[in-house]
Write a protein that holds these residues in place. Sequence first.
Motif, mmCIF file in Angstrom:
data_model
loop_
_atom_site.group_PDB
_atom_site.id
_atom_site.type_symbol
_atom_site.label_atom_id
_atom_site.label_comp_id
_atom_site.label_asym_id
_atom_site.label_seq_id
_atom_site.Cartn_x
_atom_site.Cartn_y
_atom_site.Cartn_z
ATOM 1 N N ASP A 1 -9.606 15.900 101.236
ATOM 2 C CA ASP A 1 -9.700 14.929 99.920
ATOM 3 C C ASP A 1 -10.556 15.219 98.662
ATOM 4 O O ASP A 1 -9.803 14.822 97.757
ATOM 5 N N TRP A 2 -11.256 16.000 99.007
ATOM 6 C CA TRP A 2 -12.180 16.702 98.015
ATOM 7 C C TRP A 2 -11.358 16.667 96.700
ATOM 8 O O TRP A 2 -11.364 17.724 95.682
ATOM 9 N N HIS A 3 -10.816 18.059 97.343
ATOM 10 C CA HIS A 3 -9.804 18.836 96.736
ATOM 11 C C HIS A 3 -8.505 18.122 96.103
ATOM 12 O O HIS A 3 -8.324 17.983 94.686
ATOM 13 N N ARG A 4 -7.655 17.387 96.487
ATOM 14 C CA ARG A 4 -6.770 16.008 96.103
ATOM 15 C C ARG A 4 -7.453 15.350 94.908
ATOM 16 O O ARG A 4 -6.942 14.347 93.693
ATOM 17 N N ALA A 5 -9.002 14.778 94.533
ATOM 18 C CA ALA A 5 -9.312 14.102 94.213
ATOM 19 C C ALA A 5 -9.986 15.019 92.578
ATOM 20 O O ALA A 5 -10.352 14.598 92.037
ATOM 21 N N GLY A 6 -9.758 16.235 92.882
ATOM 22 C CA GLY A 6 -9.990 17.099 91.353
ATOM 23 C C GLY A 6 -11.198 17.876 91.953
ATOM 24 O O GLY A 6 -11.719 18.429 90.683
ATOM 25 N N LYS A 7 -11.692 17.537 93.022
ATOM 26 C CA LYS A 7 -13.256 18.124 92.773
ATOM 27 C C LYS A 7 -13.802 19.519 92.782
ATOM 28 O O LYS A 7 -14.256 20.175 92.640
ATOM 29 N N GLY A 8 -12.393 19.675 93.874
ATOM 30 C CA GLY A 8 -12.446 21.455 94.515
ATOM 31 C C GLY A 8 -12.757 21.966 95.787
ATOM 32 O O GLY A 8 -13.833 20.473 95.560
ATOM 33 N N GLU B 1 -3.153 24.649 99.842
ATOM 34 C CA GLU B 1 -3.421 23.095 99.826
ATOM 35 C C GLU B 1 -2.687 23.012 100.735
ATOM 36 O O GLU B 1 -2.619 21.983 102.368
ATOM 37 N N GLY C 1 -6.961 25.381 97.705
ATOM 38 C CA GLY C 1 -5.780 25.504 96.696
ATOM 39 C C GLY C 1 -5.407 27.124 96.623
ATOM 40 O O GLY C 1 -4.575 26.784 95.247
ATOM 41 N N GLU D 1 -18.562 19.414 93.606
ATOM 42 C CA GLU D 1 -20.093 19.015 93.142
ATOM 43 C C GLU D 1 -21.008 19.331 93.686
ATOM 44 O O GLU D 1 -22.031 18.303 93.661
ATOM 45 N N SER E 1 -18.271 20.887 98.329
ATOM 46 C CA SER E 1 -17.146 19.942 97.470
ATOM 47 C C SER E 1 -17.497 21.321 95.630
ATOM 48 O O SER E 1 -18.674 21.572 95.962
#
Length: 322
Positions: free
Chosen positions: A13-20, A111, A106, A46, A44
Amino acid sequence: MDRFDNIPEQALDWHRAGKGAALATVVETWGSAPRRVGAQLAVSGEGEIAGSVSGGCVEGAVVTEALEALEDGGHRMLEYGVSDGDAFAVGLACGGRIRILVEPVGQALPEAMLADLVAARAARQPRAYVIDPATGSRDLTGAGFADRFRMDRSGFEEDGRFVAIHNPPLRLIVVGAVHIAQALVPMARIAGFDPVLVDPRPAFAAAARFPGEDIREDWPDEAVAALGLDQRTALVLLTHDPKIDDPALEAALAAEVYYIGALGSKRTHAKRVERLTERGFTEGQIARIHGPIGLDIGAAGPAEIAVSILSEMIAVLRKGQA
């Protein structure tokens, strides 16, 4: 894994949200460690975290390494020596060491592979995530590693590959909301099972008798069809009533549940065998039933019988069909 958790799901979820995101996995540790081999921590980009890899003594360092791994894209193997003082602080009697594999999602960990793992977990399909730290090769498989799946045991193979076992949560379906069930259900929950009670009789399947539990006031064949039966499911039959027990029993014999136990005397079980034989079940199928149910510990009373049943469930899970 100790219990089913959402660490891979959170990382995805974090990866797909663009957070890494990066996954940190315990690959080796000392005996009686606070977290088993296979335990995971998601980090994440962040700095958010989910899960744990120790009792708190190395998490901060792992987060720092995970954030650096997200920058360079490669996996890294971390090793920490834990002093006697630090070990005592997290509940250990002596020091030791812990090795942790960190993989950025990723990048080092594709992913698509993580997504396949998450999908398999949602579908209650066991998977082994296999990585060769020397070459970086990765595989996700449901085949092989039978002993590791049975024992829920992640670890290194002799060839240097690390195998992380992702099993569905253990589930217990109890047919018959009787006195034994009142003792068995909380014991099973403590042992790591997700229990479900099935009984079409309203007087037995009363919420007041099983506060907070999942109770299905359905006929057992309908209930097990809705719940599904798989290799991580144990079925326990406690009513003595063929009209209630047999439909669930027949469904279990046609499925891959790992444990089937039926309450009753040797005479009761002999009649059960006769009925199943008449309905076309083979000797091998019928032999899967543990009846009379439970290990012979001289149990007296519902609570002790529940202990014997749970003990037998665990023995079959860890040692194979007796």
